[in-house]
Design a protein around this motif. Structure first.
Motif, PDB file in Angstrom:
ATOM      1  N   UNK A  83       9.402  -3.503  -8.680  1.00  0.00           N
ATOM      2  CA  UNK A  83       8.645  -3.859  -7.783  1.00  0.00           C
ATOM      3  C   UNK A  83       7.784  -2.199  -6.762  1.00  0.00           C
ATOM      4  N   UNK A  84       7.157  -2.988  -5.795  1.00  0.00           N
ATOM      5  CA  UNK A  84       6.655  -1.392  -5.465  1.00  0.00           C
ATOM      6  C   UNK A  84       7.192  -1.853  -3.189  1.00  0.00           C
ATOM      7  N   UNK A  85       7.548  -0.756  -2.875  1.00  0.00           N
ATOM      8  CA  UNK A  85       7.342  -1.122  -1.366  1.00  0.00           C
ATOM      9  C   UNK A  85       6.331  -1.196  -1.075  1.00  0.00           C
ATOM     10  N   UNK A  86       6.019  -2.795  -0.164  1.00  0.00           N
ATOM     11  CA  UNK A  86       4.664  -3.598   0.301  1.00  0.00           C
ATOM     12  C   UNK A  86       4.089  -2.934   0.814  1.00  0.00           C
ATOM     13  N   UNK A  87       5.268  -2.133   1.703  1.00  0.00           N
ATOM     14  CA  UNK A  87       4.890  -1.758   3.070  1.00  0.00           C
ATOM     15  C   UNK A  87       3.464  -0.732   2.838  1.00  0.00           C
TER      16      UNK A  87
END
Length: 409
Positions: free
Chosen positions: A2-6
């Motif tokens: 999962x990526x940093x959604x920010x």
């Protein structure tokens, strides 16, 4: 994974990347156009000779076993930290210890990395307009909330307008972290002692920390404008100061700056215990940073020699001369202008209320001058452009000739 959604929440492009892309497209379509760049705040003068000579000697050090340097101290070599304390602060009557100074690879890095030491729940206050890194780095760290109408829901915005002289005033609501810049990027205006004292008082009353971007302090000419926030009583209890060698000594391509975190500056953990921010920043740097280059730090140290100081001052005066020429010429051309006296930046108002990007296009396509649209620094920058005094004097004169020729018709 999962990526940093920010990252996905941020607008597609960073301001200066967008300017560069539009400039590149125009040049490709108009290969004969002689475009003068007055947008990005990069410098044009070479590195002062005192620093060049010191770096040559440092390169020789690296060639000999007896003087070779490998990993250096993460906080920076003592020779540079001592020089900073003795030359940047002691003459101001400010007592900054060398172990409160952290040498880095530039102010921009520190402005973003400081987010590691304060809570993700912190309420951040930013000037509008202001340097985009203040906003974007905190959004990446998860402090932005949601974006609506170009404003982040968790930020406290500090309007900077003609009505308040483009100087943000303390808000009525609470903020934990406050980003201030003086002389300011992009508007070029600077706080007086009284105005800065109001911010220190606010921070102390709110248990807040001011992140004070002082990258342009060498351009101050007004005696009522503090060169350091630590000249204000109480600031050692509420402020972190960041400086850079980029715009004073041409280190934009070398990368060196420093951050001051006083021993007397504290935050609070989740149980309410006081914690030294210097201790946290030292731990952050020793964990994630291996120190600025020995060669570059020797070059920076030489800027504090007698010859180095003269050469840096000559560079600053050169760019201030450009800034004054821009200010006077743009005023003569009928524009309302701000900055350009304590700053290398000139903040220019659209003459007929044109949007920033429209004026950008006019400057680029009609007079072959590249500027920075004010709206890229925040909504309150709409209707303005930023020009810089960092080009050569010859190019600056030619740019102003073009402006006067076109806009005085």
């Amino acid at each position: 994974m999962k990526i940093n959604d920010n990252f996905e929440k941020l607008p597609e492009s960073y301001l200066f990347s967008t300017v560069a892309a539009r400039l590149r497209e125009y040049r490709e379509a108009n290969p004969d156009a002689d475009v003068i760049r007055m947008d990005i705040g990069d410098v044009t003068l070479p590195i002062p000779d005192a620093a060049i000579q010191a770096m040559h000697r440092a390169v020789d050090d690296m060639a000999q076993k007896s003087t070779f340097h490998g990993y250096g101290p993460e906080q920076g070599y003592a020779f540079l930290r001592d020089a900073v304390a003795a030359n940047d602060y002691a003459p101001l009557g400010v007592d900054i210890a060398s172990d409160e100074i952290f040498i880095s690879d530039g102010a921009k890095s520190d402005l973003g990395n400081l987010g590691d030491i304060y809570s993700r729940d912190s309420i951040v206050a930013v000037a509008d307009p202001g340097y985009p890194v203040y906003v974007d780095s905190n959004v990446i760290d998860g402090r932005g909330g949601s974006l609506a109408d170009r404003h982040w829901s968790r930020f406290v915005y500090l309007p900077c307008s003609e009505q308040n002289g483009f100087k943000p005033v303390p808000p009525t609501e609470h903020a934990d972290i406050i980003f201030l810049c003086s002389p300011a990027n992009p508007t070029g205006v600077a706080f007086s002692r009284a105005e800065l004292k109001a911010w220190v008082d606010y921070a102390l009353a709110n248990d807040a920390v001011i992140v004070y971007d002082s990258a342009y302090c060498a351009y101050i000419t007004d005696p009522d404008v503090p060169a350091s926030i630590y000249q204000i009583e109480g600031a050692r209890q509420c402020a972190i100061e960041i400086r850079s060698f980029s715009k004073t000594a041409g280190f934009t391509g070398l990368r060196c700056g420093y951050t001051v975190v006083p021993h007397s500056l504290f935050g609070f953990d989740e149980e309410g215990n006081k914690v030294s921010l210097r201790k946290l920043w030292l731990r952050r740097q020793t964990t994630k940073f291996n120190g600025a280059s020995y060669i570059i730090q020797r070059g920076a140290e030489a800027l504090y020699s007698d010859e180095g100081k003269k050469q840096v001052r000559a560079n600053v005066e050169y760019y201030l001369t450009n800034a004054r020429l821009i200010r006077e010429s743009m005023s003569k051309a009928g524009f309302t202008v701000y900055g350009g006296d304590n700053s290398p930046y000139i903040w220019v108002k659209s003459p007929n209320g044109e949007p920033s990007w429209e004026l950008f296009d006019t400057c680029l396509k009609r007079v072959n001058i590249s500027c920075t649209p004010g709206v890229g620094f925040g909504d309150a920058g709409e209707g303005f452009i930023r020009l810089t005094g960092f080009n050569t004097f010859e190019n600056t004169k030619e740019a102003m000739r073009r402006f006067l020729s076109y806009f005085q018709q």
